[in-house]
Design a protein around this motif. Structure first.
Motif, mmCIF file in Angstrom:
data_model
loop_
_atom_site.group_PDB
_atom_site.id
_atom_site.type_symbol
_atom_site.label_atom_id
_atom_site.label_comp_id
_atom_site.label_asym_id
_atom_site.label_seq_id
_atom_site.Cartn_x
_atom_site.Cartn_y
_atom_site.Cartn_z
ATOM 1 N N ARG A 19 35.210 14.809 14.022
ATOM 2 C CA ARG A 19 34.615 14.032 12.917
ATOM 3 C C ARG A 19 34.838 12.517 13.078
ATOM 4 N N THR A 20 35.465 11.892 12.075
ATOM 5 C CA THR A 20 35.536 10.427 12.077
ATOM 6 C C THR A 20 36.349 9.871 13.253
ATOM 7 N N VAL A 21 35.778 8.914 13.960
ATOM 8 C CA VAL A 21 36.549 8.120 14.933
ATOM 9 C C VAL A 21 36.237 6.655 14.654
ATOM 10 N N PHE A 22 37.209 5.784 14.912
ATOM 11 C CA PHE A 22 36.968 4.366 14.616
ATOM 12 C C PHE A 22 37.800 3.469 15.512
ATOM 13 N N GLU A 23 37.312 2.256 15.649
ATOM 14 C CA GLU A 23 38.065 1.238 16.386
ATOM 15 C C GLU A 23 37.907 -0.088 15.664
ATOM 16 N N PHE A 24 38.940 -0.904 15.716
ATOM 17 C CA PHE A 24 38.826 -2.294 15.271
ATOM 18 C C PHE A 24 38.756 -3.130 16.539
ATOM 19 N N VAL A 25 37.678 -3.876 16.701
ATOM 20 C CA VAL A 25 37.453 -4.593 17.958
ATOM 21 C C VAL A 25 37.209 -6.080 17.714
ATOM 22 N N THR A 26 37.453 -6.853 18.772
ATOM 23 C CA THR A 26 37.213 -8.289 18.698
ATOM 24 C C THR A 26 36.940 -8.808 20.098
ATOM 25 N N SER A 41 27.793 15.229 6.015
ATOM 26 C CA SER A 41 28.109 14.768 4.658
ATOM 27 C C SER A 41 29.524 14.177 4.610
ATOM 28 N N HIS A 42 30.434 14.690 5.433
ATOM 29 C CA HIS A 42 31.770 14.078 5.528
ATOM 30 C C HIS A 42 31.644 12.613 5.972
ATOM 31 N N PHE A 43 30.818 12.390 6.973
ATOM 32 C CA PHE A 43 30.631 11.035 7.502
ATOM 33 C C PHE A 43 30.003 10.122 6.446
ATOM 34 N N ASP A 44 29.014 10.655 5.727
ATOM 35 C CA ASP A 44 28.385 9.865 4.659
ATOM 36 C C ASP A 44 29.407 9.446 3.609
ATOM 37 N N GLU A 45 30.284 10.396 3.277
ATOM 38 C CA GLU A 45 31.282 10.106 2.251
ATOM 39 C C GLU A 45 32.260 9.019 2.719
ATOM 40 N N VAL A 46 32.666 9.097 3.991
ATOM 41 C CA VAL A 46 33.555 8.056 4.538
ATOM 42 C C VAL A 46 32.867 6.694 4.410
ATOM 43 N N CYS A 83 32.302 18.423 14.800
ATOM 44 C CA CYS A 83 33.314 19.473 14.976
ATOM 45 C C CYS A 83 32.927 20.297 16.208
ATOM 46 N N LYS A 84 33.673 21.374 16.451
ATOM 47 C CA LYS A 84 33.379 22.208 17.628
ATOM 48 C C LYS A 84 31.937 22.706 17.621
ATOM 49 N N GLU A 85 31.460 23.057 16.422
ATOM 50 C CA GLU A 85 30.106 23.631 16.354
ATOM 51 C C GLU A 85 29.042 22.606 16.735
ATOM 52 N N ARG A 101 22.664 10.941 21.357
ATOM 53 C CA ARG A 101 23.743 10.459 20.495
ATOM 54 C C ARG A 101 24.262 11.577 19.615
ATOM 55 N N ILE A 102 25.594 11.626 19.534
ATOM 56 C CA ILE A 102 26.238 12.701 18.775
ATOM 57 C C ILE A 102 25.765 12.738 17.322
ATOM 58 N N LEU A 103 25.471 11.555 16.758
ATOM 59 C CA LEU A 103 25.103 11.521 15.337
ATOM 60 C C LEU A 103 23.850 12.350 15.046
ATOM 61 N N ASP A 104 23.007 12.519 16.081
ATOM 62 C CA ASP A 104 21.799 13.331 15.891
ATOM 63 C C ASP A 104 22.093 14.829 15.953
ATOM 64 N N TYR A 105 23.330 15.188 16.269
ATOM 65 C CA TYR A 105 23.672 16.609 16.434
ATOM 66 C C TYR A 105 24.674 17.102 15.401
ATOM 67 N N LEU A 106 25.022 16.259 14.413
ATOM 68 C CA LEU A 106 26.040 16.668 13.436
ATOM 69 C C LEU A 106 25.534 17.817 12.569
ATOM 70 N N CYS A 107 26.427 18.797 12.312
ATOM 71 C CA CYS A 107 26.093 19.882 11.384
ATOM 72 C C CYS A 107 26.103 19.314 9.962
ATOM 73 N N PRO A 108 25.528 19.991 8.982
ATOM 74 C CA PRO A 108 25.449 19.423 7.622
ATOM 75 C C PRO A 108 26.808 19.032 7.054
ATOM 76 N N ASP A 109 27.847 19.854 7.286
ATOM 77 C CA ASP A 109 29.175 19.523 6.745
ATOM 78 C C ASP A 109 29.726 18.236 7.349
ATOM 79 N N CYS A 110 29.593 18.112 8.667
ATOM 80 C CA CYS A 110 30.100 16.908 9.338
ATOM 81 C C CYS A 110 29.292 15.687 8.907
#
Ligand code: ATP
Ligand code: MG
Length: 417
Positions: free
Chosen positions: A263-270, A232-237, A167-169, A221-230
């Motif tokens: 928060r969540t971003v995704f791509e289907f790739v081939t 846990s949201h990602f874990d739940e997804v 998120c912004k934070e 990497r952004i994943l190392d900077y996620l706040c606790p809420d973001c």
């Protein structure tokens, strides 16, 4: 001779059934999840995309089809579907209606890009938008919808990649870390990335330039900077996807090209069909409405490129539906029997049976040849004798058997097919 504009394509009658199949599959899948179709104009005020897509994006800075109309308004052909749906959501007060609001669209989109395989100036998208739900179930629902859609198209080699861009934070800390990392490399990087460095450093991760890519490989990497809420949201997804039996990879370099994602971003790739391997992209955009000057409403969605899907279906040898063929071709011999053939065809069409009849005054032999070419299941031949008997000689084109069928029993006979 006037040619088709660069970067556009005709869908010819020999191909349109494949498009219809993909569109039908899209509609049916969306409706499985109770998404309803929304149709918005092909053009909007340019301002909508400046705000709704974001003025640091490639789309807005380089790719829009913008012109002044006769009333001197700046108008833009829509480069994507989300901004128009957001405008409609606001304008029609949907935030005060039934939530979540689940919508899908099938649209043409326009981007002034360098045309190549899978990259056009007019292309088509199937997209969904889900407004009002902030929880991870909503993210999972749209990803599962996309997954079912792709599987129904017979695609087996398309892989889901996910990431969270926080998120912004969390992003404030991440942007600072990125700037520190990229600052010493700026001279080696492309001019676009130099501009992104100031405005939106995360966008550098998305750069396709070889020099930039090498440098980006070692970036924080952004994943190392996620706040606790973001986090846990990602874990739940991830848990919900696993429970749904959907395989995914985490790809920290997916940041998506548009400003509104969070928060969540995704791509289907081939890699089945060459360089343009992303067939579907999406994510959560909780700050889109805020960016457009409204009260925020959480939202999540995706868009899939129809041309790329069709390319990949072909490359993967996915089962394609056959072109539709008439059930029965009515062949007449002489003037009175041709007249009867014509009127029988009309009668059966009214009864819902697809028929063809000679419009070219062809010989009986040429009529058979044509019926074969268009794939008619039956040919009903009518000549002088048949007129007297009140029955047609019906040939089954698959097994070459023939039967006399009374005119009044033709509908019933052909219906059983
Ligand atoms: P890319 O990185 O390939 O330019 P994008 O991030 O610009 O893609 P989106 O805006 O996410 O693409 O659009 C969603 C989907 O629409 C893409 O995944 C792709 O399948 C399709 N798409 C985007 N641009 C084009 C284009 N110019 N021609 C054909 N399909 C496209
Ligand atoms: Mg693009």
């Amino acid at each position: 001779m006037i040619n088709i504009p660069k970067g556009t394509k005709d869908v010819l009658p020999s191909q349109s059934h494949l498009w219809q199949f993909v569109e039908e599959t899209a509609r049916k899948t969306a409706e499985l999840f109770s998404f309803k179709e929304i149709r918005t104009p092909v053009f909007e005020h340019t301002e909508l995309f400046l705000r709704g897509v974001g003025d640091t994006t490639d789309i807005v800075t380089k790719e829009m089809y913008t012109f002044l109309d006769k009333g001197n308004r700046s108008i833009t052909l829509k480069p994507e579907g989300t901004a128009g749906v957001a405008r409609s959501f606001i304008e029609n007060g949907m935030a005060g209606g039934v939530l979540p609001a689940k919508m899908y669209y099938l649209i043409p989109a326009f981007r002034y890009e360098r045309p190549q395989a899978g990259r056009l100036r007019e292309f088509h998208q199937f997209g969904v938008e889900l407004y009002g739900a902030s929880g991870a179930q909503a993210d999972a629902e749209v990803i599962i919808l996309a997954d079912i859609f792709l599987k129904k198209l017979g695609l087996k080699q398309v892989k889901l990649q996910i990431n969270s861009i926080g998120c912004k934070e969390c992003r404030a800390a991440y942007h600072a870390a990125l700037k520190e990392y990229f600052r010493p490399h700026l001279e080696e990087m492309c001019p676009d990335c130099n501009a992104r460095f100031e405005k939106n450093p995360m966008r550098i991760i998305d750069c396709k330039d070889e020099r930039c890519r090498k440098i980006t490989a070692g970036a924080p990497r952004i994943l190392d900077y996620l706040c606790p809420d973001c986090a846990s949201h990602f874990d739940e997804v991830k848990t919900l996807l696993t429970e749904a039996g959907i395989a995914y990879e985490i790809n920290p370099s997916i940041v998506r090209g548009l400003d509104y994602y969070s928060r969540t971003v995704f791509e289907f790739v081939t890699s089945a069909a060459g360089a343009q391997g992303t067939v579907c992209g999406g994510g959560r955009y909780d700050s889109l409405l805020e960016q457009m000057g409204e009260k925020s409403v959480p939202a999540v969605g995706f868009a899939a490129g129809m041309e790329r899907l069709l390319m990949v279906m072909e490359a993967e040898n996915a089962p394609m539906p056959p072109m539709s063929a008439p059930t029965c071709y009515f062949a007449g011999m002489d003037a009175p029997s041709r007249q009867k053939a014509f009127s029988l065809a009309t009668e059966l069409r009214k009864a819902g049976i697809s028929c063809e009849v000679d419009l070219m005054n062809r010989s009986i032999k040429a009529q058979f040849k044509y019926a074969d070419k268009v794939g008619a299941n039956y040919v009903a031949v009518i000549g002088g004798n048949e007129l007297l008997e009140g029955a047609a000689q019906v040939k089954n084109m698959k097994d070459s058997t023939s039967e006399k069928v009374k005119f009044e029993e033709l509908a019933q006979y052909l219906f059983k097919d």
